[in-house]
Write a protein that holds these residues in place. Structure first.
Motif, mmCIF file in Angstrom:
data_model
loop_
_atom_site.group_PDB
_atom_site.id
_atom_site.type_symbol
_atom_site.label_atom_id
_atom_site.label_comp_id
_atom_site.label_asym_id
_atom_site.label_seq_id
_atom_site.Cartn_x
_atom_site.Cartn_y
_atom_site.Cartn_z
ATOM 1 N N PRO A 7 -7.428 6.485 6.005
ATOM 2 C CA PRO A 7 -6.123 6.750 5.381
ATOM 3 C C PRO A 7 -5.841 5.877 4.163
ATOM 4 O O PRO A 7 -4.855 6.081 3.473
ATOM 5 C CB PRO A 7 -5.142 6.460 6.496
ATOM 6 N N PHE A 8 -6.675 4.877 3.869
ATOM 7 C CA PHE A 8 -6.532 3.947 2.751
ATOM 8 C C PHE A 8 -5.352 3.001 2.912
ATOM 9 O O PHE A 8 -4.989 2.304 1.972
ATOM 10 C CB PHE A 8 -6.425 4.670 1.404
ATOM 11 N N ASP A 9 -4.732 2.959 4.084
ATOM 12 C CA ASP A 9 -3.585 2.075 4.297
ATOM 13 C C ASP A 9 -3.961 0.602 4.202
ATOM 14 O O ASP A 9 -3.097 -0.241 3.993
ATOM 15 C CB ASP A 9 -2.914 2.356 5.638
ATOM 16 N N ASP A 10 -5.250 0.280 4.351
ATOM 17 C CA ASP A 10 -5.690 -1.103 4.250
ATOM 18 C C ASP A 10 -6.096 -1.493 2.835
ATOM 19 O O ASP A 10 -6.584 -2.584 2.593
ATOM 20 C CB ASP A 10 -6.841 -1.367 5.211
ATOM 21 N N CYS A 11 -5.879 -0.595 1.871
ATOM 22 C CA CYS A 11 -6.223 -0.890 0.485
ATOM 23 C C CYS A 11 -5.415 -2.101 0.018
ATOM 24 O O CYS A 11 -4.196 -2.133 0.161
ATOM 25 C CB CYS A 11 -5.930 0.322 -0.411
ATOM 26 N N SER A 12 -6.133 -3.113 -0.499
ATOM 27 C CA SER A 12 -5.456 -4.313 -0.985
ATOM 28 C C SER A 12 -6.333 -5.006 -2.021
ATOM 29 O O SER A 12 -7.541 -4.753 -2.092
ATOM 30 C CB SER A 12 -5.152 -5.275 0.172
#
Length: 186
Positions: free
Chosen positions: A1-6
């Motif tokens: 989901p790319f929610d951990d993109c940082s």
């Protein structure tokens, strides 16, 4: 989901449990997405890739939320080399495009108009008999094409393809499956 993109990591975790994490290029940026974070692709160097293999066979389903800045061209999700493509969900000349290459060499493509500047849910499904194209949950294309999917020994690419057709926009919530998928699943 790319929610951990940082900014702290270029790794994008696979939440399927299969361990097929993606790695994004240093030039991609993390932005607010449809839910949580998304990845912004905006030039020829932007990409993400996952080295996991997909089961060979007669089924593939690919979906994502997209917010294109341009619909002129750009690969959203692809698996292929310069010589062969297993599947590709992309944009071309204002249209959403889903292409599957069959083991007999036949390339089958379904197209439908798509808008830029707004979030859309896009999906392509191949069930061994038909290619289906969905836009915001609605079936917008169906083409008969029986056969198996050609194998392409390559990574799964996000935001580009082997020909460097770069996507200009935001990608979020990418989902890929080789299990049977129905319209209700999309």
């Amino acid at each position: 989901p790319f929610d951990d993109c940082s900014d702290a990591s270029r790794v994008l975790a696979d939440v399927s449990g299969l361990g097929t994490d993606a790695t994004r290029s240093a030039s991609t940026t993390c932005v607010a997405g449809i839910r949580g974070a998304a990845v912004s692709f905006d030039d020829q160097r932007d990409s993400a890739s996952a080295d996991g293999t997909l089961a060979r066979g007669e089924r593939i389903a690919v979906s994502a939320f997209i917010q294109p800045r341009s619909t002129a061209r750009g690969a959203l999700v692809s698996k292929g080399t310069l010589g062969s493509t297993a599947f590709e969900l992309s944009l071309s000349r204002g249209q959403l495009v889903f292409t599957v290459e069959l083991t007999n060499g036949r390339r089958v493509t379904s197209r439908a108009p798509v808008s830029k500047g707004t979030w859309s849910h896009v999906a392509g499904v191949y069930d061994g008999t038909f290619i289906f194209l969905f836009l915001n949950g609605q079936l917008v294309g169906q083409i008969a094409a029986a056969g198996g999917i050609r194998d392409a020994e390559s990574s799964i690419l996000f935001g580009t393809n082997a020909r460097a057709d770069a996507f200009d926009g935001l990608l979020d919530e990418i989902w890929i499956s080789t299990d049977p998928v129905t319209a209700a699943d999309i």
